[in-house]
Design a protein around this motif. Structure first.
Motif, PDB file in Angstrom:
ATOM      1  N   VAL A 667       0.832  -1.210   0.000  1.00 24.62           N
ATOM      2  CA  VAL A 667       0.000   0.000   0.000  1.00 24.62           C
ATOM      3  C   VAL A 667       0.861   1.252   0.000  1.00 24.62           C
ATOM      4  N   TRP A 668       1.891   1.272   0.865  1.00 20.08           N
ATOM      5  CA  TRP A 668       2.719   2.475   0.986  1.00 20.08           C
ATOM      6  C   TRP A 668       3.713   2.604  -0.159  1.00 20.08           C
ATOM      7  N   SER A 669       4.225   1.504  -0.646  1.00 16.39           N
ATOM      8  CA  SER A 669       5.163   1.601  -1.770  1.00 16.39           C
ATOM      9  C   SER A 669       4.457   2.112  -3.023  1.00 16.39           C
ATOM     10  N   CYS A 670       3.186   1.690  -3.203  1.00 14.37           N
ATOM     11  CA  CYS A 670       2.431   2.162  -4.372  1.00 14.37           C
ATOM     12  C   CYS A 670       2.213   3.680  -4.293  1.00 14.37           C
ATOM     13  N   ARG A 671       1.942   4.188  -3.111  1.00 15.01           N
ATOM     14  CA  ARG A 671       1.721   5.624  -2.967  1.00 15.01           C
ATOM     15  C   ARG A 671       3.028   6.406  -3.092  1.00 15.01           C
ATOM     16  N   PHE A 672       4.074   5.893  -2.485  1.00 18.59           N
ATOM     17  CA  PHE A 672       5.346   6.630  -2.435  1.00 18.59           C
ATOM     18  C   PHE A 672       6.022   6.686  -3.804  1.00 18.59           C
ATOM     19  N   GLN A 673       5.963   5.571  -4.566  1.00 19.40           N
ATOM     20  CA  GLN A 673       6.702   5.521  -5.825  1.00 19.40           C
ATOM     21  C   GLN A 673       6.185   6.550  -6.828  1.00 19.40           C
ATOM     22  N   GLN A 674       4.860   6.710  -6.907  1.00 22.21           N
ATOM     23  CA  GLN A 674       4.334   7.669  -7.873  1.00 22.21           C
ATOM     24  C   GLN A 674       4.584   9.118  -7.420  1.00 22.21           C
ATOM     25  N   ALA A 675       4.456   9.350  -6.110  1.00 20.88           N
ATOM     26  CA  ALA A 675       4.726  10.695  -5.593  1.00 20.88           C
ATOM     27  C   ALA A 675       6.195  11.062  -5.761  1.00 20.88           C
ATOM     28  N   ALA A 676       7.081  10.121  -5.425  1.00 20.22           N
ATOM     29  CA  ALA A 676       8.518  10.382  -5.566  1.00 20.22           C
ATOM     30  C   ALA A 676       8.880  10.636  -7.019  1.00 20.22           C
ATOM     31  N   PHE A 677       8.302   9.826  -7.914  1.00 19.26           N
ATOM     32  CA  PHE A 677       8.589  10.010  -9.339  1.00 19.26           C
ATOM     33  C   PHE A 677       8.107  11.388  -9.825  1.00 19.26           C
ATOM     34  N   GLY A 678       6.883  11.727  -9.471  1.00 17.65           N
ATOM     35  CA  GLY A 678       6.327  12.993  -9.956  1.00 17.65           C
ATOM     36  C   GLY A 678       7.064  14.201  -9.420  1.00 17.65           C
ATOM     37  N   ILE A 679       7.359  14.209  -8.137  1.00 16.04           N
ATOM     38  CA  ILE A 679       8.013  15.372  -7.518  1.00 16.04           C
ATOM     39  C   ILE A 679       9.461  15.482  -7.976  1.00 16.04           C
ATOM     40  N   SER A 680      10.172  14.373  -8.072  1.00 19.90           N
ATOM     41  CA  SER A 680      11.581  14.391  -8.486  1.00 19.90           C
ATOM     42  C   SER A 680      11.723  14.970  -9.887  1.00 19.90           C
ATOM     43  N   SER A 721      10.945  30.323  -7.812  1.00 23.21           N
ATOM     44  CA  SER A 721      10.290  29.723  -8.977  1.00 23.21           C
ATOM     45  C   SER A 721      10.349  28.198  -8.903  1.00 23.21           C
ATOM     46  N   VAL A 722      11.555  27.685  -8.534  1.00 26.90           N
ATOM     47  CA  VAL A 722      11.691  26.230  -8.420  1.00 26.90           C
ATOM     48  C   VAL A 722      10.736  25.692  -7.360  1.00 26.90           C
ATOM     49  N   CYS A 723      10.658  26.393  -6.245  1.00 30.30           N
ATOM     50  CA  CYS A 723       9.763  25.925  -5.168  1.00 30.30           C
ATOM     51  C   CYS A 723       8.295  25.989  -5.597  1.00 30.30           C
ATOM     52  N   LEU A 724       7.969  27.050  -6.343  1.00 35.22           N
ATOM     53  CA  LEU A 724       6.572  27.194  -6.786  1.00 35.22           C
ATOM     54  C   LEU A 724       6.179  26.067  -7.751  1.00 35.22           C
ATOM     55  N   PHE A 725       7.048  25.849  -8.723  1.00 34.12           N
ATOM     56  CA  PHE A 725       6.745  24.786  -9.687  1.00 34.12           C
ATOM     57  C   PHE A 725       6.628  23.416  -8.996  1.00 34.12           C
ATOM     58  N   SER A 726       7.540  23.198  -8.059  1.00 35.99           N
ATOM     59  CA  SER A 726       7.525  21.909  -7.352  1.00 35.99           C
ATOM     60  C   SER A 726       6.318  21.793  -6.435  1.00 35.99           C
ATOM     61  N   PHE A 727       5.930  22.920  -5.801  1.00 39.00           N
ATOM     62  CA  PHE A 727       4.799  22.880  -4.881  1.00 39.00           C
ATOM     63  C   PHE A 727       3.497  22.498  -5.603  1.00 39.00           C
ATOM     64  N   ILE A 728       3.368  22.986  -6.822  1.00 41.31           N
ATOM     65  CA  ILE A 728       2.169  22.630  -7.590  1.00 41.31           C
ATOM     66  C   ILE A 728       2.082  21.107  -7.787  1.00 41.31           C
ATOM     67  N   GLN A 729       3.233  20.505  -8.084  1.00 38.76           N
ATOM     68  CA  GLN A 729       3.233  19.037  -8.255  1.00 38.76           C
ATOM     69  C   GLN A 729       2.949  18.344  -6.938  1.00 38.76           C
ATOM     70  N   VAL A 730       3.520  18.893  -5.862  1.00 35.11           N
ATOM     71  CA  VAL A 730       3.269  18.310  -4.532  1.00 35.11           C
ATOM     72  C   VAL A 730       1.782  18.376  -4.210  1.00 35.11           C
ATOM     73  N   LEU A 731       1.171  19.475  -4.531  1.00 37.27           N
ATOM     74  CA  LEU A 731      -0.259  19.639  -4.268  1.00 37.27           C
ATOM     75  C   LEU A 731      -1.080  18.642  -5.091  1.00 37.27           C
ATOM     76  N   ILE A 732      -0.708  18.481  -6.349  1.00 38.58           N
ATOM     77  CA  ILE A 732      -1.428  17.487  -7.209  1.00 38.58           C
ATOM     78  C   ILE A 732      -1.293  16.088  -6.623  1.00 38.58           C
ATOM     79  N   CYS A 733      -0.087  15.757  -6.181  1.00 40.87           N
ATOM     80  CA  CYS A 733       0.134  14.413  -5.627  1.00 40.87           C
ATOM     81  C   CYS A 733      -0.663  14.201  -4.342  1.00 40.87           C
TER      82      CYS A 733
END
Length: 869
Positions: A667-680, A721-733
């Motif tokens: 359960v946790w690996s499925c959630r973490f892998q997609q979030a880590a991939f998207g944010i990275s 700018s980097v933080c803003l762009f990344s925050f949007i992805q964090v919010l989506i995730c």
């Protein structure tokens, strides 16, 4: 038969029926005898073809004594004269003397019909219905030899067709017909045949017994040779229709064309793949068939015999039989002894019975001599007999020295049926002629007692239906309608050490129940191995039967079950789907639990991807160390070292996040892998986008009037700018993982014994937004880098970003169709490959040229060189 024969037969039958009906009127009998004698003279008198003995009551007897019917040549110029049949058969002659013996026993009995003498009127029917009709009508109407003696009952109808014809003809006269061999089930219909009785069981029982044998031994492809009547085959087909037994062919034998028909049947048997042949016909026809089979050397067939020939002594002793028919398995009429019958047969002598033409002919045939001519025979003998060159019999001949079917009483089957028929008739007559006691009869004057001279056939029919007595063998005998309870023997033809064949009892049939000793059977192969007779070999478990177009159901192909289907029985008609959690084994015979399959660290693919990911992280770390060590050099400083370090950190995260995709999903690996991939990747692409914007801003600020541009996009704004762009992805995730996160699920839709356990996207929209946002940033970065590719700089980083983003976009555009079409764990491998490929593309396209200059061309790592145009 010719047209004239049947025309004359119909004319004869109508005339004789009229004679029979009118002869029962005493005043008309004398005038009709002349007409009757004229008609019968065309057929030969009963003295030529019959036996007669006077009695108070005379019983009729019809037997098929001769096997060869006469040739008929009609030219329509005169009334045809029908010569007698030839070819006297021994076994039917035994039936006649069983009837005579039974009548003599009854006449000497003090308890059955006391004071009443029974006579007989026996004629030959030549096994032809037309001859049987003539003989029967002559007996019921009185013929030239017994003008005043009519019969109230006839024992006869040796075939089912003959019995049907005689029963319909005698029905209007209410004269009972009792057959000893007619076995057609149709004769059980009391509405059509109310005057018919038989001591022979219905064919239903023997056909069902043979059908049970075929089913028991798995014979599904059987050839059939039958007589041209209703004998047996129809019932056999009905009994086996639902059991997978097919008739390969049906050949019909007609006595009038027996040689031609037997030859054709033999050729059909030779050409057929059926190894088991069912024969429903008379034993004389079987003899000709075996002769034809021997001529073409067909010796490998297993024969199933009906009761009509299964116990034939002539066939057992025939040389063709020993060559063609070994191990015959057949149904036989139940054998029962007749006490005193052997002595009666052995004492038969034509000198004691000078009027017995049948015995005279048998005697001359057995001893190959000629009896002296009696006055009767002198007047009636044809010229061929008067010129007989055989020696005269010397009077010392005896039946005791003869061994043939006539003298063989070891197995009395049809003979016993005849014996039973006589006793059944006698018991019915006894019941009919028994009057109440004298006192009761005087008080009740309305009671009329039948007398032997005035037998009422209708009343005799009623008393026959009620017959119930115990046979000498201890069996209860009674009629069920017109039938008798079914009892058969199961016999097997087995070879003796002397080379001859013998009958061996291997079982019995009681009604519809069969009892069989399989170990006692000797088959046609000469061993105890059951022969096979199939059109197609049985389909083994794991396959199913597929019928061949245009062929019987017994002819089929065996098709292996599809993956995920099984058949665990022989000759399965269809394969069964395994439950979703199971899959078929390699043999398709059982459902086995499906194995969980996922991309693990232990398999080759997992090890390879892990090694590539770790290598990428290691290289990224090495580049990070190089940049950190040479951070004061112009090359590092000129490329915005802070963003470069952040970019290297994000690339390292990209390499490492791919490792989360490997291993058993949870359960946790499925959630973490997609979030880590998207944010990275958003962090990585954001750095590239900001770097591109910085390059554009730097060169734009060098123009007049644009000096303040870099003030508005300094280091703080870059980090923001980097933080803003990344925050949007964090919010989506966060929204995606809270509303519909990926969960580990078994993918049962993929065929195979291995079932994939993978992270399933509960919300495709969330995953699409994550990829879409990365794609948006990548496209924006590509566009900006493309615009800055021609800036006048000796080391233009915009070119490197352009190439890297081209590779990045190409990888992820190819990823979408590859990911959708890949099954199970390979979809995960495709995603890992896309992550690694795009990460390596960014790493090498952006940092490889810089490391080359820093490490290998340090002289070019100067501000002057970098600023040069």
């Amino acid at each position: 038969m010719s047209l004239s024969f049947w025309f004359f037969t119909l004319k004869l039958c109508s005339s004789l029926l009229l004679v029979g009906l009118l002869s029962r009127q005493p005043g008309l009998r004398g005038g009709l005898q002349v007409v009757q004698a004229a008609i019968c003279s065309r057929w030969g008198t009963s003295g030529d073809q019959g036996m007669f003995q006077e009695g108070d009551v005379v019983l009729g007897g019809l037997f098929s004594l001769y096997s060869k019917p006469p040739a008929i040549d009609s030219d329509f110029t005169q009334l045809p004269h029908y010569k007698p049949c030839t070819g006297l058969e021994n076994l039917p002659l035994q039936y006649i003397y069983a009837m005579v013996f039974a009548l003599e026993e009854i006449n000497h009995s003090t308890t059955l019909l006391p004071g009443v003498k029974l006579g007989f009127h026996i004629q030959d029917s030549c096994a032809l219905p037309s001859w049987a009709m003539q003989a029967a009508l002559s007996m019921v109407g009185g013929d030239s030899a017994s003008c005043d003696q009519t019969v109230p009952l006839i024992i006869g109808g040796s075939s089912s067709i003959t019995a049907q014809i005689l029963s319909r003809i005698l029905g209007p006269l209410a004269i009972p017909l009792m057959s000893y061999t007619a076995s057609c089930p149709c004769l059980s219909d009391r509405l059509q045949y109310p005057n018919f009785f038989r001591t022979m069981p219905s064919d239903i029982y023997q056909a069902r017994a043979i059908a049970q044998l075929a089913i028991r031994f798995n014979w599904t492809w059987i050839g059939a040779v039958v007589a041209n009547n209703d004998y047996g085959l129809v019932v056999f087909e009905e009994e086996t229709r639902g059991a997978g037994v097919c008739i390969a062919f049906v050949e019909t034998l007609q006595r009038e064309n027996i040689v031609t028909d037997a030859r054709q049947a033999a050729l059909t048997i030779q050409a057929s793949t059926a190894k088991v042949i069912l024969i429903f016909t008379w034993y004389t026809d079987v003899r000709e068939l075996f002769s034809q089979l021997a001529k073409i050397n067909v010796t490998d067939r297993q024969f199933l015999a009906s009761e009509a020939w299964s116990t034939s002594g002539d066939l057992l002793r025939d040389p063709f039989t020993s060559k063609v028919a070994r191990g015959v398995l057949g149904v036989a009429i139940r054998s029962s002894p007749i006490p005193g019958f052997e002595h009666f047969l052995m004492s038969l002598n034509p000198y004691d019975r000078p009027e017995d033409t049948f015995l005279k002919e048998l005697w001359e045939k057995m001893f190959d001599c000629r009896l002296w001519a009696t006055p009767q025979s002198t007047n009636t003998s044809p010229p061929s007999l008067q010129k007989d060159a055989r020696p005269l019999c010397n009077g010392t001949e005896s039946m005791e020295a003869v061994q043939n079917q006539f003298t063989d009483i070891s197995q009395l089957r049809v003979t016993y049926n005849v014996y039973l028929a006589v006793y059944a008739a006698a018991h019915a007559l006894h019941s009919l002629l028994s009057c109440p006691d004298t006192e009761s009869s005087t008080r009740n004057s309305s009671v009329n007692c039948s007398s032997p001279q005035h037998i009422n056939s209708s009343e005799l029919l009623q008393h026959l239906s009620k017959v119930n007595f115990t046979t000498p063998h201890g069996d209860m005998f009674y009629f069920q309608g017109g039938d008798t309870p079914a009892k058969y023997d199961l016999v097997n033809w087995q070879n003796t050490p002397q080379g001859s064949a013998k009958l061996v009892l291997i079982g019995r049939v009681d009604g519809f129940n069969i009892h069989l000793n399989e170990s006692a059977i000797q088959w046609s192969t000469g061993s105890s191995q059951v022969p096979t007779s199939v059109c197609s070999e049985s389909c083994l478990p794991g396959t199913r039967k597929a019928n061949r177009k245009g062929e019987p159901l017994c002819c089929f192909d065996c098709i292996q079950c599809a993956e995920g289907e099984i058949s665990n029985q022989t000759d399965s008609l269809q394969c069964v789907h395994c439950p979703s959690e199971f899959w078929s084994n390699a043999e398709r015979t059982a459902c086995i639990p499906r194995q969980l399959d996922f991309l693990s660290f232990n398999e080759t693919l997992g090890i390879t991807l892990t090694a590539v990911a770790v290598s990428g992280a290691t290289v990224t770390t090495a580049v990070f160390v190089v940049f950190l060590y040479y951070r004061q050099t112009p090359m590092v400083r000129a490329n915005n070292s802070e963003l470069s370090f952040l970019l290297l950190l994000s690339l390292k995260l990209c390499f490492l996040c791919s490792l989360v995709f490997i291993g058993r999903p949870s359960v946790w690996s499925c959630r973490f892998q997609q979030a880590a991939f998207g944010i990275s990747f958003v962090l990585c692409v954001s750095c590239l986008q900001v770097k591109t914007i910085v390059v554009l801003a730097a060169f734009r600020s060098a123009r007049p009037g644009a000096g303040a541009l870099m003030k508005w996009f300094g280091p703080g704004q870059q980090r923001g700018s980097v933080c803003l762009f990344s925050f949007i992805q964090v919010l989506i995730c966060i929204i995606w993982l809270l509303s519909g996160p990926p969960v580990p699920r078994v993918d049962l839709d993929i065929p195979g014994v291995k079932v994939s356990l993978k992270c399933t996207m509960s919300s495709v929209v969330g995953f699409s937004l994550v990829l879409g946002y990365i794609g948006l940033l990548a496209c924006t970065s590509l566009l900006l880098a493309f615009l800055a590719r021609k800036l006048p700089d000796n080391f233009n980083e915009a070119k490197l970003i352009t190439f890297s983003m081209l590779i990045f976009c190409a990888v992820w555009i190819a990823f979408v169709p590859a990911y959708v079409s890949s099954p199970g764990k390979y979809a995960v491998a495709v995603e890992i490959f896309a992550i690694l490929a795009s990460s390596y593309g960014l790493l090498f396209c952006i940092f490889a040229p810089k490391c080359f200059i820093i490490l290998l061309r340090p002289k070019r790592n100067t501000k002057k060189h970098l600023m040069a145009r």
